[in-house]
Design a protein around this motif. Structure first.
Motif, PDB file in Angstrom:
ATOM      1  N   ALA A   5       0.828  -1.209   0.000  1.00  0.00           N
ATOM      2  CA  ALA A   5       0.000   0.000   0.000  1.00  0.00           C
ATOM      3  C   ALA A   5       0.859   1.253   0.000  1.00  0.00           C
ATOM      4  O   ALA A   5       0.435   2.313  -0.472  1.00  0.00           O
ATOM      5  CB  ALA A   5      -0.935  -0.003   1.204  1.00  0.00           C
ATOM      6  N   LEU A   6       2.095   1.163   0.496  1.00  0.00           N
ATOM      7  CA  LEU A   6       3.003   2.315   0.558  1.00  0.00           C
ATOM      8  C   LEU A   6       3.732   2.553  -0.758  1.00  0.00           C
ATOM      9  O   LEU A   6       4.515   3.496  -0.862  1.00  0.00           O
ATOM     10  CB  LEU A   6       4.022   2.111   1.672  1.00  0.00           C
ATOM     11  CG  LEU A   6       3.452   1.958   3.080  1.00  0.00           C
ATOM     12  CD1 LEU A   6       4.567   1.631   4.063  1.00  0.00           C
ATOM     13  CD2 LEU A   6       2.707   3.219   3.504  1.00  0.00           C
ATOM     14  N   LEU A   7       3.483   1.700  -1.752  1.00  0.00           N
ATOM     15  CA  LEU A   7       4.077   1.936  -3.071  1.00  0.00           C
ATOM     16  C   LEU A   7       3.262   2.935  -3.882  1.00  0.00           C
ATOM     17  O   LEU A   7       3.680   3.338  -4.963  1.00  0.00           O
ATOM     18  CB  LEU A   7       4.200   0.610  -3.836  1.00  0.00           C
ATOM     19  CG  LEU A   7       5.123  -0.429  -3.192  1.00  0.00           C
ATOM     20  CD1 LEU A   7       5.137  -1.714  -4.012  1.00  0.00           C
ATOM     21  CD2 LEU A   7       6.545   0.121  -3.042  1.00  0.00           C
ATOM     22  N   VAL A   8       2.107   3.336  -3.348  1.00  0.00           N
ATOM     23  CA  VAL A   8       1.278   4.374  -3.956  1.00  0.00           C
ATOM     24  C   VAL A   8       1.220   5.546  -2.991  1.00  0.00           C
ATOM     25  O   VAL A   8       1.014   5.360  -1.794  1.00  0.00           O
ATOM     26  CB  VAL A   8      -0.155   3.867  -4.232  1.00  0.00           C
ATOM     27  CG1 VAL A   8      -1.020   4.970  -4.826  1.00  0.00           C
ATOM     28  CG2 VAL A   8      -0.114   2.674  -5.172  1.00  0.00           C
ATOM     29  N   ASP A   9       1.436   6.761  -3.496  1.00  0.00           N
ATOM     30  CA  ASP A   9       1.426   7.904  -2.590  1.00  0.00           C
ATOM     31  C   ASP A   9       0.013   8.172  -2.097  1.00  0.00           C
ATOM     32  O   ASP A   9      -0.973   7.693  -2.676  1.00  0.00           O
ATOM     33  CB  ASP A   9       2.028   9.137  -3.257  1.00  0.00           C
ATOM     34  CG  ASP A   9       1.025   9.951  -4.036  1.00  0.00           C
ATOM     35  OD1 ASP A   9       0.772  11.101  -3.654  1.00  0.00           O
ATOM     36  OD2 ASP A   9       0.487   9.422  -5.034  1.00  0.00           O
ATOM     37  N   ALA A  10      -0.101   8.930  -1.025  1.00  0.00           N
ATOM     38  CA  ALA A  10      -1.392   9.152  -0.380  1.00  0.00           C
ATOM     39  C   ALA A  10      -2.378   9.894  -1.269  1.00  0.00           C
ATOM     40  O   ALA A  10      -3.589   9.812  -1.063  1.00  0.00           O
ATOM     41  CB  ALA A  10      -1.194   9.920   0.930  1.00  0.00           C
ATOM     42  N   GLY A  11      -1.881  10.602  -2.280  1.00  0.00           N
ATOM     43  CA  GLY A  11      -2.763  11.296  -3.210  1.00  0.00           C
ATOM     44  C   GLY A  11      -3.144  10.469  -4.409  1.00  0.00           C
ATOM     45  O   GLY A  11      -3.886  10.937  -5.286  1.00  0.00           O
ATOM     46  N   HIS A  12      -2.614   9.235  -4.484  1.00  0.00           N
ATOM     47  CA  HIS A  12      -2.881   8.300  -5.587  1.00  0.00           C
ATOM     48  C   HIS A  12      -2.454   8.873  -6.936  1.00  0.00           C
ATOM     49  O   HIS A  12      -3.119   8.680  -7.951  1.00  0.00           O
ATOM     50  CB  HIS A  12      -4.369   7.906  -5.636  1.00  0.00           C
ATOM     51  CG  HIS A  12      -4.834   7.193  -4.408  1.00  0.00           C
ATOM     52  ND1 HIS A  12      -6.152   6.835  -4.216  1.00  0.00           N
ATOM     53  CD2 HIS A  12      -4.163   6.756  -3.311  1.00  0.00           C
ATOM     54  CE1 HIS A  12      -6.269   6.221  -3.052  1.00  0.00           C
ATOM     55  NE2 HIS A  12      -5.072   6.159  -2.482  1.00  0.00           N
TER      56      HIS A  12
END
Length: 310
Positions: free
Chosen positions: A90-97
């Motif tokens: 899940a951390l391979l995608v930034d929080a803003g997607h």
């Protein structure tokens, strides 16, 4: 910039060096104040495997709008081996997607050169990030990288003991960089990974399954939370239940999300089609949301996890 949570928890161990509805096409809602997630864009990760022993993994990200049944797909570079655990992905995608990494461990060449490679999810462009230039540290090694779980565009970089946060914005262009501190690594305590619920680094004991902070060892239950709810990663098979309720028996694979209020979302693989379903807390049965997205999951691909709209 927020205070680093896991590093703060390690403070007694070392001195931190701080630098600075229910019919097809209709969204389903529990009440008038609930966020209409059916019309938002979810990010679903699927993995394809290659090589003689399936050792090469290519991640694809499906941007899914359930109410419309629309899907847009972007893939990241193939990774041989791979060091990122299921929840940690899940951390391979930034929080803003907006950005994605291929793995938490860059290639040997990128590690040595202090670089990171990111993929822009809007159009699939690849961006090379010069972390040495961004941080001003000419000797930086990009040993481990991951996005912050809460702050869009923030990339966390572990270089030896040092921990940096680099702001990549939404296009992968480096901006402000801040050194968060130093990890109290010893002969007995080594870098263990990134906490899936925060994106902060943790330490692992070489003699046991204990971690600092506690809760991130191989024997610990990894609870992956986003947007106030819980992400339910797939195990590559159709579970008997999802969020404590019977799963849809027509699904070959399932991943899902449970909102803080208890409403559950099911992303169901049926052949090569993707069907999104929802189940309100206390209600029986799953309701289909929007039309199925047809032929969007290639054969021999696995559902991994789905992230709710940012």
């Amino acid at each position: 910039m927020r205070r680093p949570r896991v590093l703060a928890a390690l403070l007694p161990l070392a001195v931190l060096v701080a630098a600075c509805g229910q019919q097809s096409g209709d969204p389903v809602r529990d009440d008038d104040t609930a966020p209409d997630l059916a019309r938002g864009t979810w990010v679903l990760r699927i993995d394809g495997h290659g090589g003689a022993d399936g050792e090469t993994t290519t991640a694809s990200y499906l941007m899914v709008r359930p109410a419309e049944g629309s899907v847009r797909t972007v893939s990241t570079p193939a990774v041989q081996g791979g060091d990122t655990g299921m929840a940690e992905r899940a951390l391979l995608v930034d929080a803003g997607h907006r950005l994605a990494l291929a793995d938490t461990v860059p290639s040997a060449a990128d590690q040595a050169a202090g670089r990171a490679q990111v993929t822009v999810l809007a159009d699939g462009r690849r961006r090379e990030v010069d972390l040495r230039k961004a941080t001003g540290d000419p000797s930086l090694r990009a040993d481990h990288v991951a996005f912050d779980a809460d702050v869009p565009g923030q990339l966390r970089v572990v270089s030896g003991r040092s921990v940096w946060v680099v702001d990549l914005g939404g296009a992968g262009t480096p901006g402000r960089a801040v050194k968060e501190g130093e990890l109290p690594i010893t002969d007995s305590w080594i870098f263990g990974g990134f906490a899936p619920d925060t994106g902060d680094p943790f330490l692992s004991s070489i003699d046991s399954f204990e971690t600092r902070p506690k809760g991130y060892g191989e024997l610990d239950e990894q609870v992956l939370r986003r947007a106030g709810g819980r992400v339910l990663p797939s195990d590559g098979a159709a579970p008997a239940s999802l969020a404590g309720q019977p799963a849809d028996a027509s699904c070959q694979q399932v991943t899902g999300f449970v909102e803080s209020g208890g409403r559950a979302w099911e992303f169901c693989l049926s052949g090569t089609d993707l069907v999104v379903k929802v189940r309100a807390k206390g209600r029986a049965g799953w309701a289909t949301v929007g039309p199925p997205a047809q032929d969007v999951v290639p054969p021999e691909h696995d559902l991994v996890l789905v992230l709710p709209p940012a």
